[in-house]
Design a protein around this motif. Structure first.
Motif, short mmCIF file in Angstrom:
data_model
loop_
_atom_site.label_atom_id
_atom_site.label_comp_id
_atom_site.label_asym_id
_atom_site.label_seq_id
_atom_site.Cartn_x
_atom_site.Cartn_y
_atom_site.Cartn_z
N ILE A 10 35.36 -35.74 -21.35
CA ILE A 10 34.28 -35.93 -20.67
C ILE A 10 32.99 -35.50 -20.53
O ILE A 10 33.18 -33.77 -19.94
N ARG A 11 32.09 -35.43 -20.97
CA ARG A 11 30.71 -34.43 -20.66
C ARG A 11 30.59 -34.43 -19.04
O ARG A 11 29.62 -35.74 -18.87
N HIS A 12 30.10 -33.68 -18.60
CA HIS A 12 28.95 -33.27 -17.52
C HIS A 12 28.27 -32.21 -17.56
O HIS A 12 28.00 -31.86 -18.95
N ASP A 13 27.53 -32.54 -16.43
CA ASP A 13 26.68 -31.26 -16.64
C ASP A 13 26.34 -30.54 -18.10
O ASP A 13 25.41 -30.22 -18.88
N ASN A 14 26.66 -29.50 -18.01
CA ASN A 14 27.72 -28.23 -18.34
C ASN A 14 28.50 -27.83 -19.04
O ASN A 14 28.22 -26.94 -18.77
N HIS A 15 29.59 -28.48 -19.00
CA HIS A 15 30.99 -28.46 -19.22
C HIS A 15 31.79 -29.62 -19.92
O HIS A 15 31.21 -30.95 -19.82
N ILE A 16 32.69 -29.39 -20.57
CA ILE A 16 33.31 -31.29 -21.04
C ILE A 16 34.65 -30.93 -20.40
O ILE A 16 35.19 -29.68 -20.81
N GLU A 17 35.19 -31.84 -19.84
CA GLU A 17 36.48 -31.99 -19.32
C GLU A 17 37.65 -32.65 -19.94
O GLU A 17 37.15 -33.64 -20.45
N LEU A 18 38.39 -32.25 -20.75
CA LEU A 18 39.75 -33.04 -20.98
C LEU A 18 40.63 -33.37 -20.17
O LEU A 18 40.95 -32.69 -19.13
N ILE A 19 40.33 -35.39 -19.46
CA ILE A 19 41.06 -36.17 -19.25
C ILE A 19 42.82 -36.64 -19.68
O ILE A 19 42.42 -36.86 -20.66
N GLY A 20 43.72 -36.23 -18.45
CA GLY A 20 44.36 -37.34 -19.34
C GLY A 20 45.61 -36.68 -20.49
O GLY A 20 45.17 -35.33 -20.73
#
Length: 87
Positions: free
Chosen positions: A51-61
């Motif tokens: 998931i792309r947020h404002d200034n970073h990418i997060e791994l979900i699941g």
């Protein structure tokens, strides 16, 4: 004088080519089965998503939590060279 070839010689040669083919197909089937068994045994709750947020990418699941990933020291500009490369 030329020697006549028997029909059994020609048949024997065609059968010898089938053994490597059968061994290749059998090993491909076995490896495919092992891959499916490994995926089924992974027991993940769901597929992972980035998931792309404002200034970073997060791994979900998925099977990996964020705490298992290596830490980074900061962000790198898009045109920066890798650390171990030479200009």
């Amino acid at each position: 004088m030329a020697r006549a070839q028997h029909g059994t010689t020609a048949r024997a040669k065609s059968r010898t080519g089938l053994l490597p083919l059968a061994a290749g197909i059998l090993s491909a089937v076995a490896l495919t089965g092992a891959a499916f068994a490994t995926v089924e045994a992974a027991a993940c709750t769901g597929p992972a998503q980035y998931i792309r947020h404002d200034n970073h990418i997060e791994l979900i699941g998925g099977c990996i939590s964020g705490s298992e990933l290596p830490a980074t020291t900061g962000t790198r500009s898009s045109n920066a060279l890798p650390e171990n490369s030479k200009p």
